[in-house]
Design a protein around this motif. Structure first.
Motif, PDB file in Angstrom:
ATOM      1  N   GLU A 122       0.766  -1.400  -0.046  1.00  0.00           N
ATOM      2  CA  GLU A 122      -0.094   0.077  -0.050  1.00  0.00           C
ATOM      3  C   GLU A 122       0.945   1.483   0.015  1.00  0.00           C
ATOM      4  OE1 GLU A 122      -2.639  -0.459   3.403  1.00  0.00           O
ATOM      5  OE2 GLU A 122      -3.930  -1.806   2.242  1.00  0.00           O
ATOM      6  N   VAL A 123       1.845   1.275  -0.947  1.00  0.00           N
ATOM      7  CA  VAL A 123       2.631   2.513  -1.208  1.00  0.00           C
ATOM      8  C   VAL A 123       2.276   3.300  -2.330  1.00  0.00           C
ATOM      9  CG1 VAL A 123       4.963   3.083  -1.766  1.00  0.00           C
ATOM     10  CG2 VAL A 123       4.516   1.293   0.109  1.00  0.00           C
ATOM     11  N   ASP A 124       1.830   4.505  -2.113  1.00  0.00           N
ATOM     12  CA  ASP A 124       1.279   5.474  -3.275  1.00  0.00           C
ATOM     13  C   ASP A 124       2.498   6.083  -3.949  1.00  0.00           C
ATOM     14  OD1 ASP A 124       0.254   7.440  -4.756  1.00  0.00           O
ATOM     15  OD2 ASP A 124      -0.776   8.024  -2.988  1.00  0.00           O
ATOM     16  N   GLY A 125       2.871   5.701  -5.220  1.00  0.00           N
ATOM     17  CA  GLY A 125       3.742   6.270  -5.979  1.00  0.00           C
ATOM     18  C   GLY A 125       3.759   7.819  -6.181  1.00  0.00           C
ATOM     19  N   SER A 126       2.692   8.608  -5.745  1.00  0.00           N
ATOM     20  CA  SER A 126       2.355   9.892  -6.106  1.00  0.00           C
ATOM     21  C   SER A 126       2.965  10.614  -5.001  1.00  0.00           C
ATOM     22  CB  SER A 126       1.017  10.439  -6.611  1.00  0.00           C
ATOM     23  OG  SER A 126       0.394  10.042  -5.260  1.00  0.00           O
ATOM     24  N   LYS A 127       3.151  10.249  -3.739  1.00  0.00           N
ATOM     25  CA  LYS A 127       3.705  10.969  -2.560  1.00  0.00           C
ATOM     26  C   LYS A 127       5.054  11.438  -2.593  1.00  0.00           C
ATOM     27  CE  LYS A 127       0.319   9.373   0.579  1.00  0.00           C
ATOM     28  NZ  LYS A 127       0.183   8.937   2.233  1.00  0.00           N
ATOM     29  N   TRP A 128       5.329  12.508  -2.002  1.00  0.00           N
ATOM     30  CA  TRP A 128       6.711  13.106  -1.976  1.00  0.00           C
ATOM     31  C   TRP A 128       7.221  12.241  -0.726  1.00  0.00           C
ATOM     32  CZ3 TRP A 128       8.637  16.514  -5.121  1.00  0.00           C
ATOM     33  CH2 TRP A 128       7.871  17.268  -6.130  1.00  0.00           C
ATOM     34  N   ILE A 129       8.699  11.846  -0.863  1.00  0.00           N
ATOM     35  CA  ILE A 129       9.394  11.250   0.096  1.00  0.00           C
ATOM     36  C   ILE A 129       9.129  11.770   1.643  1.00  0.00           C
ATOM     37  CG2 ILE A 129      11.789  10.620   0.936  1.00  0.00           C
ATOM     38  CD1 ILE A 129      10.460   8.854  -1.480  1.00  0.00           C
ATOM     39  N   LYS A 130       9.556  13.210   1.317  1.00  0.00           N
ATOM     40  CA  LYS A 130       9.634  14.171   2.416  1.00  0.00           C
ATOM     41  C   LYS A 130       8.363  14.040   3.617  1.00  0.00           C
ATOM     42  CE  LYS A 130       8.222  18.467   0.259  1.00  0.00           C
ATOM     43  NZ  LYS A 130       8.609  19.547   0.033  1.00  0.00           N
ATOM     44  N   THR A 131       7.218  13.681   2.852  1.00  0.00           N
ATOM     45  CA  THR A 131       5.913  13.637   3.481  1.00  0.00           C
ATOM     46  C   THR A 131       5.524  11.965   4.252  1.00  0.00           C
ATOM     47  OG1 THR A 131       4.330  12.697   1.598  1.00  0.00           O
ATOM     48  CG2 THR A 131       4.805  15.171   2.083  1.00  0.00           C
ATOM     49  N   LEU A 132       6.547  11.123   4.058  1.00  0.00           N
ATOM     50  CA  LEU A 132       6.175   9.920   4.384  1.00  0.00           C
ATOM     51  C   LEU A 132       6.503   9.404   5.783  1.00  0.00           C
ATOM     52  CD1 LEU A 132       7.898   7.643   1.633  1.00  0.00           C
ATOM     53  CD2 LEU A 132       5.592   8.637   1.951  1.00  0.00           C
ATOM     54  N   SER A 133       5.960   8.776   6.505  1.00  0.00           N
ATOM     55  CA  SER A 133       6.113   8.429   7.748  1.00  0.00           C
ATOM     56  C   SER A 133       7.258   7.400   7.930  1.00  0.00           C
ATOM     57  CB  SER A 133       4.925   7.707   8.501  1.00  0.00           C
ATOM     58  OG  SER A 133       4.653   6.749   7.835  1.00  0.00           O
ATOM     59  N   THR A 134       7.941   7.082   9.150  1.00  0.00           N
ATOM     60  CA  THR A 134       9.074   6.187   9.323  1.00  0.00           C
ATOM     61  C   THR A 134       8.603   4.779   8.685  1.00  0.00           C
ATOM     62  OG1 THR A 134       9.686   7.206  11.218  1.00  0.00           O
ATOM     63  CG2 THR A 134      10.646   5.114  10.823  1.00  0.00           C
ATOM     64  N   GLY A 135       7.423   4.328   9.108  1.00  0.00           N
ATOM     65  CA  GLY A 135       6.823   3.035   8.522  1.00  0.00           C
ATOM     66  C   GLY A 135       6.641   3.036   6.928  1.00  0.00           C
ATOM     67  N   GLN A 136       6.272   4.261   6.330  1.00  0.00           N
ATOM     68  CA  GLN A 136       6.085   4.298   4.960  1.00  0.00           C
ATOM     69  C   GLN A 136       7.376   4.373   4.083  1.00  0.00           C
ATOM     70  OE1 GLN A 136       3.894   7.818   4.891  1.00  0.00           O
ATOM     71  NE2 GLN A 136       2.104   6.619   4.470  1.00  0.00           N
ATOM     72  N   LEU A 137       8.360   4.870   4.945  1.00  0.00           N
ATOM     73  CA  LEU A 137       9.798   4.825   4.291  1.00  0.00           C
ATOM     74  C   LEU A 137      10.323   3.335   4.305  1.00  0.00           C
ATOM     75  CD1 LEU A 137      11.590   8.081   5.773  1.00  0.00           C
ATOM     76  CD2 LEU A 137      11.195   7.337   3.448  1.00  0.00           C
ATOM     77  N   GLN A 138       9.848   2.873   5.555  1.00  0.00           N
ATOM     78  CA  GLN A 138      10.360   1.213   5.430  1.00  0.00           C
ATOM     79  C   GLN A 138       9.563   0.503   4.344  1.00  0.00           C
ATOM     80  OE1 GLN A 138      12.296   0.662   8.605  1.00  0.00           O
ATOM     81  NE2 GLN A 138      12.978  -1.219   7.505  1.00  0.00           N
ATOM     82  N   GLY A 165      -0.810  -5.027   9.369  1.00  0.00           N
ATOM     83  CA  GLY A 165      -0.723  -5.364   7.991  1.00  0.00           C
ATOM     84  C   GLY A 165       0.352  -5.222   7.304  1.00  0.00           C
ATOM     85  N   GLY A 166       1.337  -4.277   7.491  1.00  0.00           N
ATOM     86  CA  GLY A 166       2.581  -4.049   6.513  1.00  0.00           C
ATOM     87  C   GLY A 166       3.411  -5.231   6.891  1.00  0.00           C
ATOM     88  N   ARG A 167       3.464  -5.916   8.296  1.00  0.00           N
ATOM     89  CA  ARG A 167       4.356  -7.087   8.522  1.00  0.00           C
ATOM     90  C   ARG A 167       3.867  -8.238   7.742  1.00  0.00           C
ATOM     91  NH1 ARG A 167       3.487  -6.863  14.411  1.00  0.00           N
ATOM     92  NH2 ARG A 167       3.868  -8.984  14.163  1.00  0.00           N
ATOM     93  N   ARG A 168       2.673  -8.498   7.822  1.00  0.00           N
ATOM     94  CA  ARG A 168       1.959  -9.522   7.186  1.00  0.00           C
ATOM     95  C   ARG A 168       2.158  -9.505   5.556  1.00  0.00           C
ATOM     96  NH1 ARG A 168      -2.974  -8.637   8.729  1.00  0.00           N
ATOM     97  NH2 ARG A 168      -2.651  -9.375  10.663  1.00  0.00           N
ATOM     98  N   ALA A 169       2.262  -8.274   5.010  1.00  0.00           N
ATOM     99  CA  ALA A 169       2.401  -8.248   3.686  1.00  0.00           C
ATOM    100  C   ALA A 169       3.892  -8.386   3.206  1.00  0.00           C
ATOM    101  CB  ALA A 169       1.984  -6.800   2.961  1.00  0.00           C
ATOM    102  N   LEU A 170       4.622  -8.131   4.144  1.00  0.00           N
ATOM    103  CA  LEU A 170       6.210  -8.305   4.098  1.00  0.00           C
ATOM    104  C   LEU A 170       6.375  -9.814   4.043  1.00  0.00           C
ATOM    105  CD1 LEU A 170       9.114  -7.569   3.797  1.00  0.00           C
ATOM    106  CD2 LEU A 170       9.028  -7.053   6.207  1.00  0.00           C
ATOM    107  N   MET A 171       5.844 -10.531   5.180  1.00  0.00           N
ATOM    108  CA  MET A 171       6.257 -11.911   5.406  1.00  0.00           C
ATOM    109  C   MET A 171       5.550 -12.579   3.896  1.00  0.00           C
ATOM    110  SD  MET A 171       8.081 -11.879   8.061  1.00  0.00           S
ATOM    111  CE  MET A 171       8.365 -10.324   8.129  1.00  0.00           C
ATOM    112  N   ARG A 172       4.480 -12.179   3.488  1.00  0.00           N
ATOM    113  CA  ARG A 172       3.817 -12.733   2.418  1.00  0.00           C
ATOM    114  C   ARG A 172       4.898 -12.836   1.036  1.00  0.00           C
ATOM    115  NH1 ARG A 172      -0.830 -10.944   2.590  1.00  0.00           N
ATOM    116  NH2 ARG A 172      -0.742  -9.554   1.163  1.00  0.00           N
TER     117      ARG A 172
END
Length: 293
Positions: A122-138, A165-172
């Motif tokens: 669930e990563v949005d390609g249109s977002k600016w890097i500077k607006t991402l949270s720590t989890g989104q950067l990860q 949810g992100g952990r589950r998606a990563l493991m999958r």
């Protein structure tokens, strides 16, 4: 390649007088998903950086993808994917721009797979890097490490900033890559439930060396907790082969064992005229029992 993807022999790393790693022996076969466990300060990140050539080892030897990691070739780097514990990207760029920029460095970037992982995480390609949270950067760092489908994927606490949810998606996604193309994965984590879900092997790092390496199923089959109820008082200094911890109260004892077996249980029952109940342990309990010895 038919040999091990990673091989360390007596690997040591010092920072001045501080010895972080002193004698690491580790051989990781191709296609394994290895979880690296260790308490804070045990040297997990240091070991990973030595294996990636980000730090020069102080002693011993290391081989990654059949090369010395400090002198890793361009072809070798093309076969590696890495997610650091702390992610630094370009704040003036958008997510999709970073993905496109990174893809230019790899000959076999899989754009379709990258899009699938972006959607999965669930990563949005249109977002600016500077607006991402720590989890989104990860999440973005994971995408950048996955995009070229590396032969070896190394992740340093990849789920530390992810929600469930992100952990589950990563493991999958890790399981899918391993299943489809047999990628080898090494990841450090404190979240043992994630490790149990996907890893085939576990390496436990402590006291500057790898104290255990093997298949998770074998470890869980070997390490058990037993409850002993005897017809007589048991000695306070209870001695059993392979004992990790014991708590004795009169004629009862709770004991954790490194190598439990039917023959050992039978011997205990005969020696102490006792009834013995064997309990399974999860990976977190096993790690705590082994790391506190």
């Amino acid at each position: 390649m038919n040999g091990p993807i990673i091989k360390c022999e007596q690997l040591g790393k010092r920072f001045g007088k501080l010895e972080v790693l002193r004698s690491v022996d580790l051989t990781i076969p191709q296609g394994a998903i290895v979880g690296l466990l260790g308490s804070n300060g045990s040297g997990k990140s240091t070991l990973i950086k030595c294996l990636l050539g980000l730090l020069r080892i102080s002693s011993g030897t290391a081989s990654v993808l059949d090369e010395n990691p400090w002198d890793l070739s361009a072809a070798g780097k093309n076969r590696l994917g890495y997610v650091p514990q702390v992610v630094h990207l370009y704040p003036w760029m958008k997510v999709q721009q970073v993905v496109d920029y990174t893809s230019a460095f790899y000959e076999r970037w899989d754009f379709k797979w990258t899009l699938e992982v972006m959607q999965m995480l669930e990563v949005d390609g249109s977002k600016w890097i500077k607006t991402l949270s720590t989890g989104q950067l990860q999440r973005l760092a994971i995408i950048l490490a996955f995009g070229h489908r590396p032969d070896l994927l190394v992740l340093d606490e990849p789920a530390a900033s992810l929600d469930p949810g992100g952990r589950r998606a990563l493991m999958r996604s890790l399981l899918e890559m391993n299943r489809d193309q047999g990628q080898t994965v090494l990841f450090s984590t404190h979240i043992t439930s994630d490790l149990e879900r996907v890893a085939s092997h576990v390496a436990i790092l402590g006291n500057g060396l790898v104290e255990y390496f093997g298949e998770i199923d074998e470890l869980k089959e070997s390490v058990k907790r037993i409850r002993i109820q005897s017809d007589q008082d048991l000695p306070t200094q209870f001695t059993i082969p392979g004992i990790l911890h014991s708590n004795v109260t009169g004629s009862t004892a709770v004991v954790s064992l490194a190598k439990c077996s039917d023959s050992l249980i039978s011997d205990i029952e005969k020696q102490w005229s006792a009834t013995v109940t064997v309990e399974d342990l999860n990976l977190e309990e096993i790690f705590l029992e082994m790391s506190d010895v």
